[in-house]
Scaffold this motif. Structure first.
Motif, mmCIF file in Angstrom:
data_model
loop_
_atom_site.group_PDB
_atom_site.id
_atom_site.type_symbol
_atom_site.label_atom_id
_atom_site.label_comp_id
_atom_site.label_asym_id
_atom_site.label_seq_id
_atom_site.Cartn_x
_atom_site.Cartn_y
_atom_site.Cartn_z
ATOM 1 N N ALA A 275 -56.189 -15.107 -10.607
ATOM 2 C CA ALA A 275 -56.993 -14.115 -11.577
ATOM 3 C C ALA A 275 -56.589 -12.774 -10.545
ATOM 4 C CB ALA A 275 -58.246 -14.265 -11.547
ATOM 5 N N ALA A 276 -56.255 -13.019 -9.472
ATOM 6 C CA ALA A 276 -55.981 -11.543 -8.706
ATOM 7 C C ALA A 276 -54.508 -10.982 -9.002
ATOM 8 C CB ALA A 276 -56.215 -11.765 -7.229
ATOM 9 N N SER A 277 -53.782 -11.766 -9.448
ATOM 10 C CA SER A 277 -52.388 -11.436 -9.684
ATOM 11 C C SER A 277 -52.393 -10.565 -11.147
ATOM 12 C CB SER A 277 -51.530 -12.381 -10.007
ATOM 13 O OG SER A 277 -50.226 -11.853 -10.397
ATOM 14 N N VAL A 278 -52.253 -8.959 -11.002
ATOM 15 C CA VAL A 278 -52.461 -8.157 -12.191
ATOM 16 C C VAL A 278 -51.170 -7.483 -12.557
ATOM 17 C CG1 VAL A 278 -53.644 -6.147 -12.986
ATOM 18 C CG2 VAL A 278 -54.811 -7.971 -11.421
ATOM 19 N N ALA A 279 -51.006 -7.176 -13.822
ATOM 20 C CA ALA A 279 -50.076 -6.530 -14.391
ATOM 21 C C ALA A 279 -49.904 -5.236 -13.813
ATOM 22 C CB ALA A 279 -49.799 -6.674 -15.857
ATOM 23 N N THR A 280 -49.007 -4.658 -13.336
ATOM 24 C CA THR A 280 -48.962 -3.402 -12.979
ATOM 25 C C THR A 280 -48.052 -2.389 -13.764
ATOM 26 O OG1 THR A 280 -47.039 -3.417 -11.587
ATOM 27 C CG2 THR A 280 -49.012 -4.192 -10.591
ATOM 28 N N ALA A 281 -48.297 -1.048 -13.514
ATOM 29 C CA ALA A 281 -47.454 -0.129 -14.339
ATOM 30 C C ALA A 281 -46.035 -0.185 -14.246
ATOM 31 C CB ALA A 281 -48.118 1.407 -14.050
ATOM 32 N N THR A 282 -45.464 -0.985 -13.168
ATOM 33 C CA THR A 282 -44.310 -0.860 -13.006
ATOM 34 C C THR A 282 -43.416 -2.102 -14.106
ATOM 35 O OG1 THR A 282 -44.623 -2.661 -11.275
ATOM 36 C CG2 THR A 282 -44.267 -0.370 -10.510
ATOM 37 N N GLY A 283 -44.375 -2.699 -14.428
ATOM 38 C CA GLY A 283 -43.907 -3.858 -15.528
ATOM 39 C C GLY A 283 -43.911 -5.286 -14.744
ATOM 40 N N THR A 284 -44.281 -5.494 -13.757
ATOM 41 C CA THR A 284 -44.619 -6.769 -13.177
ATOM 42 C C THR A 284 -45.482 -7.579 -13.924
ATOM 43 O OG1 THR A 284 -44.388 -5.927 -10.955
ATOM 44 C CG2 THR A 284 -45.100 -7.963 -11.122
ATOM 45 N N ARG A 285 -44.950 -8.872 -14.299
ATOM 46 C CA ARG A 285 -45.868 -9.723 -15.294
ATOM 47 C C ARG A 285 -46.828 -10.409 -14.401
ATOM 48 N NH1 ARG A 285 -43.350 -13.752 -19.146
ATOM 49 N NH2 ARG A 285 -45.315 -13.512 -19.890
ATOM 50 N N GLY A 286 -48.294 -9.878 -14.612
ATOM 51 C CA GLY A 286 -49.084 -10.744 -13.846
ATOM 52 C C GLY A 286 -49.665 -12.146 -14.307
ATOM 53 N N ALA A 287 -50.337 -12.908 -13.708
ATOM 54 C CA ALA A 287 -50.968 -14.076 -14.077
ATOM 55 C C ALA A 287 -52.486 -14.222 -14.209
ATOM 56 C CB ALA A 287 -50.476 -15.057 -13.084
ATOM 57 N N ARG A 288 -52.875 -12.736 -14.475
ATOM 58 C CA ARG A 288 -54.369 -12.779 -14.485
ATOM 59 C C ARG A 288 -54.699 -13.741 -15.802
ATOM 60 N NH1 ARG A 288 -56.762 -7.173 -16.433
ATOM 61 N NH2 ARG A 288 -54.750 -7.129 -17.284
ATOM 62 N N SER A 289 -56.006 -14.140 -15.696
ATOM 63 C CA SER A 289 -56.412 -14.880 -16.821
ATOM 64 C C SER A 289 -56.809 -14.175 -17.909
ATOM 65 C CB SER A 289 -57.582 -16.009 -16.436
ATOM 66 O OG SER A 289 -58.674 -15.254 -15.808
ATOM 67 N N VAL A 290 -56.713 -14.520 -19.359
ATOM 68 C CA VAL A 290 -57.075 -13.860 -20.470
ATOM 69 C C VAL A 290 -58.600 -14.100 -20.534
ATOM 70 C CG1 VAL A 290 -56.778 -13.281 -22.758
ATOM 71 C CG2 VAL A 290 -54.876 -13.780 -21.312
ATOM 72 N N LEU A 291 -59.301 -12.835 -20.785
ATOM 73 C CA LEU A 291 -60.617 -12.943 -21.245
ATOM 74 C C LEU A 291 -61.149 -12.920 -22.727
ATOM 75 C CD1 LEU A 291 -62.549 -11.019 -18.173
ATOM 76 C CD2 LEU A 291 -61.870 -13.187 -18.234
ATOM 77 N N GLY B 168 -42.442 -9.196 -28.323
ATOM 78 C CA GLY B 168 -43.148 -9.791 -27.371
ATOM 79 C C GLY B 168 -42.403 -9.963 -26.117
ATOM 80 N N SER B 169 -41.084 -9.707 -25.891
ATOM 81 C CA SER B 169 -40.570 -10.004 -24.649
ATOM 82 C C SER B 169 -41.164 -9.353 -23.427
ATOM 83 C CB SER B 169 -39.073 -9.644 -24.767
ATOM 84 O OG SER B 169 -38.615 -7.956 -24.939
ATOM 85 N N ALA B 170 -40.781 -9.772 -22.228
ATOM 86 C CA ALA B 170 -41.536 -9.159 -21.058
ATOM 87 C C ALA B 170 -41.232 -7.683 -20.753
ATOM 88 C CB ALA B 170 -41.398 -10.052 -19.976
ATOM 89 N N VAL C 116 -53.239 -5.254 -24.939
ATOM 90 C CA VAL C 116 -53.327 -5.018 -23.555
ATOM 91 C C VAL C 116 -52.436 -6.167 -23.053
ATOM 92 C CG1 VAL C 116 -54.809 -5.165 -21.616
ATOM 93 C CG2 VAL C 116 -55.694 -4.139 -23.708
ATOM 94 N N ALA C 117 -51.444 -5.597 -22.151
ATOM 95 C CA ALA C 117 -50.611 -6.347 -21.708
ATOM 96 C C ALA C 117 -50.929 -7.180 -20.350
ATOM 97 C CB ALA C 117 -49.229 -5.567 -21.148
ATOM 98 N N GLY C 118 -50.271 -8.240 -19.860
ATOM 99 C CA GLY C 118 -50.632 -8.986 -18.817
ATOM 100 C C GLY C 118 -51.328 -10.259 -19.117
ATOM 101 N N GLY C 119 -51.533 -11.054 -18.164
ATOM 102 C CA GLY C 119 -52.291 -12.365 -18.149
ATOM 103 C C GLY C 119 -51.342 -13.316 -18.679
ATOM 104 N N ASN C 120 -51.804 -14.663 -18.802
ATOM 105 C CA ASN C 120 -51.071 -15.798 -19.392
ATOM 106 C C ASN C 120 -50.745 -15.740 -21.000
ATOM 107 O OD1 ASN C 120 -50.739 -16.905 -16.739
ATOM 108 N ND2 ASN C 120 -52.963 -17.682 -16.907
ATOM 109 N N GLY C 121 -49.843 -16.553 -21.239
ATOM 110 C CA GLY C 121 -49.593 -17.046 -22.695
ATOM 111 C C GLY C 121 -48.925 -15.883 -23.408
ATOM 112 N N ALA C 122 -48.642 -16.107 -24.732
ATOM 113 C CA ALA C 122 -47.788 -15.021 -25.487
ATOM 114 C C ALA C 122 -48.330 -13.806 -25.655
ATOM 115 C CB ALA C 122 -47.437 -16.092 -26.837
ATOM 116 N N MET C 123 -47.571 -12.849 -26.054
ATOM 117 C CA MET C 123 -47.734 -11.521 -26.160
ATOM 118 C C MET C 123 -47.732 -11.353 -27.685
ATOM 119 S SD MET C 123 -48.924 -9.489 -23.876
ATOM 120 C CE MET C 123 -48.627 -8.021 -24.914
#
Length: 723
Positions: free
Chosen positions: A399-415, A633-635, A589-596
């Motif tokens: 949950a601490a891994s967060v998508a950032t403005a630089t485009g890094t894909r985070g692994a934050r859980s989707v609430l 939906g591409s990263a 809202v971008a980020g998290g696991n699963g499809a966009m």
């Protein structure tokens, strides 16, 4: 004198140009005239913004950034932007109050006329914005003024412009921890206040999101204070625009040290105070009259805020506060917690999953408090609710891994905010209706007698009190449930194996294929697709009774690949688009696991579009839906079209799509459909495996399940006789 230039990263160039980061990398490699780095490091170079804009302008890319990004860039280039941004906040209020036609007329004025009109408009509303002073604009400010007008015209709520201005001001200040409370959480906190409330205070109002949430629930008098001037100003402007019928009073100052509302009592307090502040005024406030429940220790600034909130309530009034989990258990705060519990001031503590609000790696808690009434009813218990299982999906450890403005894909859980909200409100409503007969829900909610909490630690952590044991379930029922989940796991594993057999792909060649692309906004203008989104709720909006019971497709539904699971709630059902088969939906809202993104089917048809979802309705004669969903939906596409810091919001019009013949689109579409199936089957199998393991482990440790005995060895005599 020439203006000093700002420096930008490759990620910022991608957002300015409206392309992916990969495209910027290609430009650097293939164009000898691309600006050379002017700073940074070899792995993270920085580029001169003036040179970059000139290079982009020569190739027709300079105008693809959205108005908020243009305003941000213009401010960075502006020589005196540091002293100007605070002065622009009243202008946002004035511009947002204009009609679209009036803003168009303003944009058509000459530079000198626009400067005069901007000064006059700011002066007209300056008394409504705390700390605002008369401002004189100069000719060098004209680019900023026009960029601000474009930004407000693009987002008439003014929120985009306010966010950019506050961001710029906070960058130049020493203020830290100024995070916006997410809208779903603000809405939940507002709904936890029982019954109607007219007067509401937020003593650390920040951007005003909590006060805006209570205004949507009918509060008519809003009071806010914040120690950061730009935050108080932003809050005032935002509330004046989002709650035009409310009486808004926002002031600048430190609420603990210099309470500007010292004589005010209100019906409710909502607050997300700063955490871990050791310099909150412990020594100078040691004998303050607010510390009815004990002097807060130096390390317990949160308990100072709790007592400050209670001091401003009328008897029986409620306070809803967002606090870090340590407040519930830290040894230094035990005595204050004991008096709060003993007096009946603590009514409920609700644990949230990580990712609900900053800091995103911490599971925060909502405390619901009530000021005791003289000769009022005795409060014999405290409600504890744990929503971590109800509201989250995905890997909690990440949950601490967060998508950032630089485009890094985070692994934050989707609430799953609708489920989380329903779980918290349902338990709280049942408790306040009949606290003495509340029925516990093992693993989720429990009403604990006050006397049981007054021990040596006074630990108010919800998970400690609601923890369920598998011994509460009959062994036969537990065994049946475990076997059913195991059977579904076996079937899911078989489906996953079938989906993984897809191999109809090959290498493109020695270099990746390059695309000629168009933005979704361009495709919409050309009629190839229609872009839809649910309109935000207004205070006076009335839903359509015919659609009030329809399911709602949410962002978590897209991420998990599940059917629409949301409820209309406060959704404007009269304006929410109804989903049809073949629509393409993208999480806002971008980020998290699963499809966009995904293509809707018959199961989704007839449901309403959720508030954090974009809908693209393609013309099937020109665009294949799965081709569209795959590229939208591409990263890299999502990263290039997203803006924000801790929370990345996707700008749908900036998403890009390759221009390919329909027959070739369909080949790509079939491949993307298979990839989507693989992801959905893998997620389903993982969920079933986790559930099977949880049931088995809990059953074995709780005594409901026992290992089967080893098979008996064949009897030697019987074998001889049979021979």
């Amino acid at each position: 004198m020439p203006q000093p230039s700002a420096q930008v990263t490759a990620a910022e160039i991608s957002r300015i140009a409206g392309v992916t980061r990969a495209t910027v990398s290609n430009w650097r490699r293939r164009h000898d005239d691309f600006p050379a780095p002017s700073g940074g490091t070899e792995s993270s170079p920085l580029y001169d913004l003036v040179e970059v804009k000139a290079w982009l302008g020569a190739r027709g890319h300079a105008t693809t950034a959205d108005p908020a990004e243009e305003l941000r860039t213009t401010l960075r280039l502006h020589q005196r932007s540091g002293s100007l941004t605070g002065s622009l906040l009243p202008l946002v209020l004035a511009a947002a109050r204009c009609t679209p036609e009036e803003r168009t007329a303003l944009a058509g004025l000459s530079d000198p006329s626009l400067i005069v009109r901007a000064e006059g408009a700011s002066a007209d509303v300056s008394d409504l914005v705390p700390g605002a002073e008369a401002v004189r604009f100069a000719g060098e400010d004209i680019d900023v003024l026009r960029a601000l007008l474009r930004c407000v015209d693009d987002d008439a709520t003014g929120e985009a412009a306010l966010a950019v201005l506050a961001e710029r001001e906070l960058e130049d200040s020493s203020a830290g921890g100024t995070y916006r409370t997410p809208a779903p959480l603000a809405d939940l906190m507002a709904r936890l206040i029982p019954g109607p409330c007219e007067r509401v205070l937020d003593p650390a109002c920040g951007s005003g999101s909590l006060l805006a949430a209570v205004a949507r629930r009918g509060a008519g008098a809003l009071y806010g204070q914040d120690t950061v001037p730009v935050q108080a100003q932003r809050s005032a402007v935002s509330l004046l625009l989002t709650a035009p019928d409310a009486d808004v009073t926002v002031r600048v100052g430190d609420s603990l040290r210099s309470d500007t509302f010292a004589d005010l009592t209100v019906d409710a307090v909502v607050c997300n105070p700063p955490y871990g502040d050791r310099d909150w005024g412990h020594d100078e406030l040691a004998y303050d009259a607010r510390w009815v429940y004990g002097v807060p220790p130096r390390a317990e600034s949160e308990l100072a805020w709790v007592q400050h909130a209670l001091a401003h309530l009328v008897p029986g009034g409620h306070a809803v506060m967002l606090l870090p989990p340590a407040t519930a258990s830290r040894a230094s705060g035990r005595r204050v917690r004991m008096d709060l519990v003993r007096s009946g001031a603590v009514r409920a503590v609700i644990a949230l999953p990580p990712g609900a609000a900053a800091p995103l790696h911490v599971g925060l808690q909502i405390w619901v408090l009530q000021r005791p009434e003289p000769a009022g009813p005795e409060r014999k218990s405290v409600l504890f609710v744990d929503t971590t299982e109800a509201g989250g999906s995905g890997d909690r450890s990440s949950a601490a891994s967060v998508a950032t403005a630089t485009g890094t894909r985070g692994a934050r859980s989707v609430l799953d905010w609708p489920v989380l909200t329903e779980a918290a409100l349902g338990q709280w409503s049942a408790f306040i209706e009949a606290p003495d007969t509340f029925t516990d829900d093992p693993g989720t909610a429990r009403a604990v007698p006050v006397v049981d909490l007054l021990d040596d630690v006074v630990d108010l952590t919800p998970t400690r009190h609601v923890r369920a044991s598998r011994s509460d379930i009959a062994p036969v029922d537990l065994a049946r449930e475990t076997e059913e989940v195991r059977r579904r796991l076996v079937a899911g594993a078989a489906s996953l194996g079938k989906a993984a057999r897809y191999t109809d792909w090959s290498a493109a060649g020695p270099t990746p294929r390059e695309w000629r692309t168009a933005t979704a906004a361009d495709l919409a203008r050309g009629g190839a697709l229609t872009l839809l989104r649910t309109a935000p709720e207004s205070r006076d909006s009335a839903g359509d009774a015919s659609t009030a019971t329809l399911p709602v497709l949410t962002g978590p539904d897209i991420a998990r690949g599940t059917a629409p699971s949301g409820t209309p709630g406060t959704l404007r059902t009269d304006t929410a688009p109804v989903i049809a088969p073949g629509d393409v939906v993208v999480r806002a809202v971008a980020g998290g696991n699963g499809a966009m993104a995904r293509v809707t089917d018959e199961v989704d048809a007839g449901s309403l579009l959720g508030p954090q979802v974009h809908l693209f309705r393609p013309d099937p004669a020109r665009l294949d839906p799965w081709f569209l969903a795959g590229f939208l939906g591409s990263a890299e596409n999502i990263a290039a079209a997203s803006t924000g810091s801790t929370i990345l919001h996707v700008s749908p019009g900036r998403l890009r799509v390759p221009l390919l013949p329909l027959e070739e689109q369909r080949r790509y579409g079939e491949a993307f459909r298979r990839v989507h199936t693989l992801r959905a089957e893998a997620a389903r199998a993982t969920e079933l495996a986790d559930e099977t393991a949880r049931l088995l482990a809990g059953g074995l440790t709780g005594g409901g399940l026992i290992p089967s005995p080893p098979p008996a060895a064949p009897d030697k005599t019987s074998r001889a006789e049979s021979a």
